[in-house]
Enzyme design. Sequence first.
Site, PDB file in Angstrom:
ATOM      1  N   SER A  41     -22.452  -3.073  12.869  1.00  0.00           N
ATOM      2  CA  SER A  41     -23.585  -2.026  13.734  1.00  0.00           C
ATOM      3  C   SER A  41     -25.463  -2.824  13.604  1.00  0.00           C
ATOM      4  CB  SER A  41     -24.259  -1.019  12.148  1.00  0.00           C
ATOM      5  OG  SER A  41     -23.229  -0.196  12.953  1.00  0.00           O
TER       6      SER A  41
ATOM      7  N   LYS B  89     -34.949   0.094  11.496  1.00  0.00           N
ATOM      8  CA  LYS B  89     -33.928   1.538  12.096  1.00  0.00           C
ATOM      9  C   LYS B  89     -34.553   2.377  11.847  1.00  0.00           C
ATOM     10  CE  LYS B  89     -29.177   2.105  11.797  1.00  0.00           C
ATOM     11  NZ  LYS B  89     -27.443   1.678  11.741  1.00  0.00           N
TER      12      LYS B  89
ATOM     13  N   SER C 144     -24.317   0.465  15.562  1.00  0.00           N
ATOM     14  CA  SER C 144     -25.154   2.273  14.934  1.00  0.00           C
ATOM     15  C   SER C 144     -26.947   1.566  15.574  1.00  0.00           C
ATOM     16  CB  SER C 144     -25.216   2.623  14.452  1.00  0.00           C
ATOM     17  OG  SER C 144     -25.832   2.172  13.385  1.00  0.00           O
TER      18      SER C 144
END
Lengths: 94, 492
Positions: free
Chosen positions: B176, B77, B152
């Site tokens: 997330s 990420k 996210s």
Amino acid sequence: MKITPELVEHVALLSRLELTEEQKAQFSRELSKIFEYVEQLGEVDVSGVEPTAHPLPQKNKFRPDEVVPGLANETALANAPETEDVYFKVPQVL
Amino acid sequence: MALRSAHELAGQLAKGAVTSEELVRRSLAHIKATEPRLNAFVTVMEEQALAAARESDKRRAAGQTLSPLDGIPVAIKDNMNTEGVRTTCSSRMLEQFVPPFSSTAVRKLQDAGLVVVGKTNLDEFAMGSSTENSAFGRSANPWDTDRVPGGSSGGSAVAVAGGQVPLALGSDTGGSIRQPASLCGIVGLKPTYGRVSRYGLVAFASSLDQIGPMTVDVEDAALLLGTVAGHDPLDSTSADVPVPDYAASLRSFDWKGRRVARPKEFFTGEGLDPEVARCADAFLEKLASLGAEIVDVSMPHLKYSISTFYIVATAEASSNLARYDGAQYGFRAAGTKNIIEMFSRTRAQGFGPEIKRRVMMGTHVLSAGYYDAYYNKAQKVRTLIKRDYDRALEKADLVAAPTSPFPAFLAGSRMDDPLAMYLCDVFTISLNLAGYCGLSLPSGFTEGGLPIGMQLMAGAFEEEKLLGAAWQLEQALGVAGSRAPEIAGASA
């Protein structure tokens, strides 16, 4: 609570965010709705309850105070928007 | 056709049936073929990945592999710093930022020989539940590209679910990792707060953030967690608790006689999609058939978790994001006359609307006159939410819940209403407030073929039990590893 455009302006100043008039109106609407929702916490009885800042117990951890290499000057400056000599450069402060 | 798991690929590497370079080339080719539809990546590290893969193959030839996952491609990420590779947080503010150091989690992966192939898309600074708030465009759900992947950590979920990589790291502040895992049909684990070092993870809410694995199956989650977990002198909040061999103990868990808490607030909440509710019932029936006892409990403060979270998390975020001022790194607005103007205009132009909204909310709840009414109050309610978990975990070994109240929703359908977006996290957010660990397991599908995930949660540092429980259940459910049909045709 209602977050008026004036309050948005004040909070934006504290947050160092430049907003257009349109944005102030928009954030006033959106934040008012969010703060209306979080008002529900008012109904919770928290008398005698300690606040939790950290989810799990933390204790101070010590390490030996030894000198280790840090970032070289040019490495630290490599991402800077503006530099002069060995310094970060910014517009007038005072 | 099933997704290939990392442990399966590791077996092929060990047998000499494939090389790391071949795996990485396959991964890069599949990324190239599918990115126009998926947009999972902000940055693909083709050259570095191929070089690292060749190093791995050399080590293997010399009999010096670094770990069972040596040579396996992984995605990160883009809010975890990678030395020499830009780390953007999907924000215009950090679009050109090339960090001079790596996060501990990334360094540990590289020390174990894994090959980082790229940095994945996210909601800007990890604030969002759909991966639509990105300066680099939205990511698309491989099961239906008109739909969001959740967020996210949406890019990481898409990369795994779309078969681009077998493994990815995400971060979870209020769901997330687990929510996108659920919406994309993969496994996502939020470890206990402090289990994985946060050093080099760009801070959103420091008392809630935690890095964790996003994988094809539970065994991969165990392997990846084992690789990144542990105490780190560079993060004083990382826990000095031994890291067990999670993968080795998966098969020794037995559901017989185990008790699972069924908090009524998680199963009767308004807004729970009927297909998710049916999947939740089937999940509990499956647990019972494995020998578990379902215990009905009440967690009366769960209904306050969204409010509590959005006060605590925005307060911490307003402080953490104060560093983006245009002075030392990142974006700076052009042509400003003095420093206040530079700060304010840089932040106005560098941050997207959701960041501004949350920074202002956090600034307000911490400001003079409002601190006690909002921040201090929320911290006390946080204590009550944590106590609800402690009571449930006294009565049971694990807590069960749906991961998301609904399956993947259409892109754009929640963007105009911030509060509607916040409600996506209604079943995940309380766990971060309590600090405990939880895992989303692919558990079924809607009639329209969208994946549904269910959560299991456990107490502090009980990941070994959690993973074992999930592994046994995964075998019984047989859902994990399913490949999204949309992308199957383009599979490498």
